[in-house]
Design a protein around this motif. Structure first.
Motif, PDB file in Angstrom:
ATOM      1  N   LYS A   1       0.930  -1.250   0.067  1.00 49.27           N
ATOM      2  CA  LYS A   1      -0.059  -0.001   0.054  1.00 49.27           C
ATOM      3  C   LYS A   1       1.054   1.373  -0.027  1.00 49.27           C
ATOM      4  O   LYS A   1       0.684   2.178  -0.691  1.00 49.27           O
ATOM      5  N   PHE A   2       1.905   1.324   0.938  1.00 46.14           N
ATOM      6  CA  PHE A   2       2.824   2.502   0.916  1.00 46.14           C
ATOM      7  C   PHE A   2       3.421   2.791  -0.502  1.00 46.14           C
ATOM      8  O   PHE A   2       3.184   3.862  -1.052  1.00 46.14           O
ATOM      9  N   CYS A   3       3.942   1.961  -1.264  1.00 43.96           N
ATOM     10  CA  CYS A   3       4.593   2.017  -2.468  1.00 43.96           C
ATOM     11  C   CYS A   3       3.614   2.460  -3.266  1.00 43.96           C
ATOM     12  O   CYS A   3       3.886   3.218  -4.542  1.00 43.96           O
ATOM     13  N   THR A   4       2.667   1.819  -3.471  1.00 45.39           N
ATOM     14  CA  THR A   4       1.557   1.732  -4.417  1.00 45.39           C
ATOM     15  C   THR A   4       1.122   3.323  -4.408  1.00 45.39           C
ATOM     16  O   THR A   4       0.917   4.027  -5.207  1.00 45.39           O
ATOM     17  N   ALA A   5       0.755   3.585  -2.954  1.00 46.65           N
ATOM     18  CA  ALA A   5       0.126   5.271  -3.199  1.00 46.65           C
ATOM     19  C   ALA A   5       1.319   6.204  -3.415  1.00 46.65           C
ATOM     20  O   ALA A   5       0.904   7.273  -4.081  1.00 46.65           O
ATOM     21  N   ALA A   6       2.404   5.951  -2.988  1.00 45.19           N
ATOM     22  CA  ALA A   6       3.779   6.939  -3.474  1.00 45.19           C
ATOM     23  C   ALA A   6       3.822   7.000  -4.823  1.00 45.19           C
ATOM     24  O   ALA A   6       3.963   8.213  -5.229  1.00 45.19           O
ATOM     25  N   HIS A   7       3.964   5.925  -5.619  1.00 35.88           N
ATOM     26  CA  HIS A   7       4.519   5.924  -6.782  1.00 35.88           C
ATOM     27  C   HIS A   7       3.145   6.190  -7.703  1.00 35.88           C
ATOM     28  O   HIS A   7       3.444   6.816  -8.738  1.00 35.88           O
ATOM     29  N   THR A   8       2.143   5.801  -7.259  1.00 33.53           N
ATOM     30  CA  THR A   8       0.979   6.441  -8.006  1.00 33.53           C
ATOM     31  C   THR A   8       0.960   8.120  -7.917  1.00 33.53           C
ATOM     32  O   THR A   8       0.643   8.596  -9.064  1.00 33.53           O
ATOM     33  N   ALA A   9       1.010   8.367  -6.782  1.00 33.26           N
ATOM     34  CA  ALA A   9       1.135  10.251  -6.616  1.00 33.26           C
ATOM     35  C   ALA A   9       2.220  10.623  -7.451  1.00 33.26           C
ATOM     36  O   ALA A   9       2.052  11.729  -8.160  1.00 33.26           O
ATOM     37  N   ALA A  10       3.145   9.934  -7.394  1.00 34.89           N
ATOM     38  CA  ALA A  10       4.573  10.470  -8.386  1.00 34.89           C
ATOM     39  C   ALA A  10       4.131  10.491  -9.695  1.00 34.89           C
ATOM     40  O   ALA A  10       4.567  11.314 -10.698  1.00 34.89           O
ATOM     41  N   ALA A  11       3.484   9.205 -10.338  1.00 38.36           N
ATOM     42  CA  ALA A  11       3.142   9.352 -11.901  1.00 38.36           C
ATOM     43  C   ALA A  11       2.096  10.351 -12.011  1.00 38.36           C
ATOM     44  O   ALA A  11       2.183  10.959 -13.209  1.00 38.36           O
ATOM     45  N   ASP A  12       1.056  10.380 -11.277  1.00 31.65           N
ATOM     46  CA  ASP A  12       0.286  11.313 -11.631  1.00 31.65           C
ATOM     47  C   ASP A  12       0.784  12.757 -11.519  1.00 31.65           C
ATOM     48  O   ASP A  12       0.389  13.664 -12.305  1.00 31.65           O
ATOM     49  N   THR A  13       1.335  13.105 -10.745  1.00 26.21           N
ATOM     50  CA  THR A  13       2.288  14.409 -10.580  1.00 26.21           C
ATOM     51  C   THR A  13       3.024  14.601 -11.935  1.00 26.21           C
ATOM     52  O   THR A  13       2.733  15.597 -12.423  1.00 26.21           O
ATOM     53  N   LEU A  14       3.935  13.711 -12.319  1.00 28.00           N
ATOM     54  CA  LEU A  14       4.483  13.722 -13.520  1.00 28.00           C
ATOM     55  C   LEU A  14       3.552  13.662 -14.869  1.00 28.00           C
ATOM     56  O   LEU A  14       3.951  14.524 -15.925  1.00 28.00           O
ATOM     57  N   LEU A  15       2.603  13.074 -14.751  1.00 28.71           N
ATOM     58  CA  LEU A  15       1.817  13.050 -15.823  1.00 28.71           C
ATOM     59  C   LEU A  15       0.734  14.191 -15.976  1.00 28.71           C
ATOM     60  O   LEU A  15       0.128  14.500 -17.037  1.00 28.71           O
ATOM     61  N   GLY A  16       0.588  14.853 -14.882  1.00 31.62           N
ATOM     62  CA  GLY A  16      -0.423  15.802 -14.767  1.00 31.62           C
ATOM     63  C   GLY A  16      -1.938  15.563 -14.882  1.00 31.62           C
ATOM     64  O   GLY A  16      -2.842  16.234 -15.039  1.00 31.62           O
ATOM     65  N   GLU A  17      -2.036  14.118 -14.337  1.00 29.54           N
ATOM     66  CA  GLU A  17      -3.534  13.587 -14.672  1.00 29.54           C
ATOM     67  C   GLU A  17      -3.394  12.293 -13.788  1.00 29.54           C
ATOM     68  O   GLU A  17      -2.315  11.826 -13.715  1.00 29.54           O
ATOM     69  N   SER A  18      -4.621  11.933 -13.317  1.00 30.46           N
ATOM     70  CA  SER A  18      -4.751  10.590 -12.469  1.00 30.46           C
ATOM     71  C   SER A  18      -5.473   9.530 -13.012  1.00 30.46           C
ATOM     72  O   SER A  18      -5.483   8.258 -12.561  1.00 30.46           O
ATOM     73  N   ASN A  19      -6.000   9.782 -14.276  1.00 24.07           N
ATOM     74  CA  ASN A  19      -6.629   8.948 -14.959  1.00 24.07           C
ATOM     75  C   ASN A  19      -5.890   7.596 -15.602  1.00 24.07           C
ATOM     76  O   ASN A  19      -6.082   6.336 -15.394  1.00 24.07           O
TER      77      ASN A  19
END
Lengths: 192, 181
Positions: A60-78
């Motif tokens: 859960k920790f790594c999933t939440a952290a890297h999802t947030a990093a990917a979303d920030t870099l991509l500019g969207e969470s879709n």
């Protein structure tokens, strides 16, 4: 409660990397070059690989952290959301789908990577270095996920925690902060 | 055949780090500090954990090479290595090492498999925090190495003599990034 004594203001991986710094150094450098070094895969794409592996490993920790990093870099969470639901229908290139499929197989076991999965990636234009890096990122997160969960580190429930962590990963990358992490002590008390 | 064009005739992880030394240098640094650096676990015990996890991941290259290194380091007690790989619980390894290998086996499956009871049992046998930490990190690290080596289908020699030679090198010289064949 973590199984060993870790600093209370450093949940997840950070407390472990501060617990033993001599092993943390090459792990940090490896992550920095793989996820932030020169590559034909974007930083966002590489964070998606880290995310799909951590998600599959139920960390859960790594999933939440890297999802947030990917979303920030991509500019969207879709994209990250749909990838976690189904790689095949995710809004990424065919080459990325093939690489994400390879990462998912590596997560199970290295032997599960088939010639077909590799051929598909090559047919979609993946280079040997892209395939290499995909396999190594997936393998590296199999390390991280086991390190973080195997010692029962703390997984903060607040989404703001992961956004702050993602901002740090996007801005500073994976090297140890030159000033260390003592400045986070204050923030940790404020959040709770 | 390896999935990517790595140098020919070079076995296992060596071929992969020669293909990409930018990442390879840190993989070798990690192996060196984790398996040869300062730790309350002996080098032999750490190589045994590496071989045990690799065996559970069915990674022949890593299992054979780290078992060979462990045999060299255990010296006249080298039978311990083959006993552990055959049946860990019935082996003549110490009770403390059994409890640590049990934790390593859980980490091999998935991090969250490690329970409070597993950790309490290791502490009861006298394992320190640092020994538990190092066991988990070695098991996690080999969960990475095994997937890297097999995920790219690197060359796995079948001749046992090749691994004996590797074991001697690993136990005497440690881990240094290979630069040429």
């Amino acid at each position: 409660m973590p199984y060993i004594s870790l600093e209370a203001h450093l949940p997840g991986i950070t407390g472990l990397l501060e617990y033993r710094k001599d092993t943390a150094a090459p792990i940090r450098s490896l992550t920095q070059v793989l996820l932030r070094g020169p590559s034909t895969l974007s930083e966002g794409e590489r964070e998606l690989i880290a995310t799909i592996v951590s998600y599959g490993n139920e960390c859960k920790f790594c999933t939440a952290a890297h999802t947030a990093a990917a979303d920030t870099l991509l500019g969207e969470s879709n994209t990250s959301q749909r990838m976690k639901e189904n790689i095949v229908s995710a809004p990424v290139s065919e080459k990325m789908k093939a690489l994400l499929e390879i990462a998912a197989l590596v997560r199970q076991n290295g032997k599960n990577v088939t010639d077909e999965a590799i051929q598909k990636a090559k047919k979609e234009g993946a280079t040997d270095i892209e395939i290499h890096d995909t396999v190594l990122i997936a393998a590296l997160f199999c390390l991280y996920n086991r390190y973080v969960d195997g010692l029962a580190t703390v997984t903060p429930p607040q989404p703001e925690f992961y956004q702050a962590l993602a901002d740090r990963l996007v801005k500073h990358g994976y090297n140890r902060l030159p000033q260390g992490y003592d400045h986070l002590k204050k923030t940790a008390t404020e959040v709770k | 055949m390896p999935h990517i064009q790595v140098p020919e005739g070079v076995p296992g992880i060596r071929s992969l780090v020669m293909f990409r030394p930018e990442t390879g240098q840190y993989l070798y640094e990690l192996a060196q500090v984790l398996l040869r650096g300062e730790s309350p676990l002996s080098e032999a015990e750490r190589e045994l954990i590496a071989a045990y996890v690799s065996s559970r991941n069915n990674c022949m290259f890593c299992m054979s090479s780290h078992a060979a290194a462990a045999r060299c380091l255990y010296g006249d007690q080298k039978n311990i290595v083959d006993e552990v790989l055959a049946d860990m619980q019935r082996s003549s390894v110490t009770e403390k090492m059994k409890s640590l290998l049990h934790i390593a086996g859980k980490v091999q499956i998935l991090g969250k498999e490690v329970t409070e009871e597993d950790v309490a049992a290791a502490r009861e046998q006298g394992a320190s925090e640092r020994e538990i930490h190092d066991t988990v990190l070695i098991a996690a690290t080999f969960s990475m190495f095994n997937r890297y080596v097999d995920g790219l289908a690197s060359w796995t020699p079948t001749d046992p003599a090749a691994y004996e030679e590797m074991g001697v090198r690993m136990s005497t010289k440690g881990y240094a990034l290979p630069t040429k064949i």
